[in-house]
Design a protein around this motif. Structure first.
Motif, short mmCIF file in Angstrom:
data_model
loop_
_atom_site.label_atom_id
_atom_site.label_comp_id
_atom_site.label_asym_id
_atom_site.label_seq_id
_atom_site.Cartn_x
_atom_site.Cartn_y
_atom_site.Cartn_z
N ASN A 1 0.83 -1.21 0.00
CA ASN A 1 0.00 0.00 0.00
C ASN A 1 0.87 1.26 0.00
O ASN A 1 1.60 1.52 0.95
N PRO A 2 0.83 2.07 -1.06
CA PRO A 2 1.70 3.25 -1.12
C PRO A 2 1.39 4.27 -0.03
O PRO A 2 2.30 4.97 0.42
N GLU A 3 0.15 4.34 0.40
CA GLU A 3 -0.19 5.28 1.47
C GLU A 3 0.41 4.83 2.80
O GLU A 3 0.89 5.65 3.59
N THR A 4 0.43 3.52 3.04
CA THR A 4 1.08 3.01 4.25
C THR A 4 2.57 3.32 4.22
O THR A 4 3.16 3.71 5.23
N VAL A 5 3.20 3.14 3.05
CA VAL A 5 4.63 3.45 2.91
C VAL A 5 4.87 4.93 3.19
O VAL A 5 5.81 5.30 3.90
N ARG A 6 4.02 5.78 2.63
CA ARG A 6 4.18 7.22 2.84
C ARG A 6 4.04 7.58 4.32
O ARG A 6 4.82 8.38 4.85
N LEU A 7 3.07 6.98 4.99
CA LEU A 7 2.88 7.24 6.41
C LEU A 7 4.11 6.83 7.22
O LEU A 7 4.56 7.56 8.11
N MET A 8 4.67 5.66 6.91
CA MET A 8 5.82 5.18 7.67
C MET A 8 7.06 6.00 7.38
O MET A 8 7.85 6.29 8.30
#
Length: 235
Positions: free
Chosen positions: A104-111
């Motif tokens: 999930n790119p949004e999860t990557v961005r959040l982390m």
């Protein structure tokens, strides 16, 4: 706006996998963003001696200590352009969510945002080390509640997980969560989407708590403050 205040703080994960007493925010990972002790074997169960072999001791030397992953080597493999920094795209390609779909790119961005302490949009080796432990801790937590070992969690498993973190939410709300974070449209949530779900819940709850000065579960905010709370979370 109202919520049912949890009985033991704002939703910290259960005290397992080396997690501290519940004094953190809703949905936070153990020991502050990936600084937990090494996870126990077999999801919290002790490894048994093989049949027919004597227990340790009786003149036998102790087994050699298992070494952790070589994070420097892993970092170099993820850092495809050899820049000394890992980008969102590089990290996404390196992570696995247990399916053939991209992480999930949004999860990557959040982390990345959590560990990018110098605000460059990338992470160096020391930041990557913290992120690696963070993902490992979440993976152990996810496996705990994936009771059927399917690689994803359904609404009941999600409810068990978040309830153990301290959330007190309705079945209707859990149905909405699954619908929002189920990118595969299968009625379940994969590992990477589970992380995003927990981080978003934590962030929104922290925003709510800033206004809930009496810890009553009720707040009185202006329309603009409400919009600020919601739009401060990208999901």
């Amino acid at each position: 706006m109202a919520y049912q205040p949890p009985p033991h703080g704002y939703g910290a994960p259960p005290p397992q996998y080396g997690q501290p007493p519940p004094a953190q925010g809703y949905g936070q990972p153990p020991q502050g963003y990936g600084q937990a002790a090494p996870p126990p074997q077999a999801y919290g169960q002790q490894q048994q001696q093989p049949y027919g072999q004597p227990p340790q001791g009786y003149g036998q030397a102790p087994p050699p200590q298992q070494q952790g992953p070589n994070l420097q080597y892993i970092f170099q493999q993820v850092d495809r352009d050899r820049s000394g920094q890992i980008t969102i795209n590089e990290l996404q390609q390196a992570l696995s969510n247990g399916s053939w779909k991209p992480f999930n790119p949004e999860t990557v961005r959040l982390m990345i945002g959590m560990f990018d302490h110098d605000h460059t949009g990338t992470i160096g080796f020391h930041e990557f080390s913290g992120l690696w432990k963070y993902v490992t801790d979440w993976q152990n937590t996810f496996r705990t509640y994936d009771r059927d070992n399917s690689g994803s969690i359904d609404k009941n498993e999600l409810k068990n997980a978040l309830t153990s973190f301290g959330y007190r939410l309705s079945d209707r709300f859990f149905t909405m969560l699954v619908r929002k974070f189920d990118r595969s449209n299968r009625g379940t949530i994969a590992f990477d989407d589970f992380i995003q779900c927990c981080v978003v819940l934590q962030t929104l709850t922290n925003s709510f708590r800033k206004h809930d000065t009496q810890q009553s579960g009720w707040i009185n905010v202006s329309y603009e403050d409400f919009l600020t709370m919601v739009f401060s979370v990208r999901a």
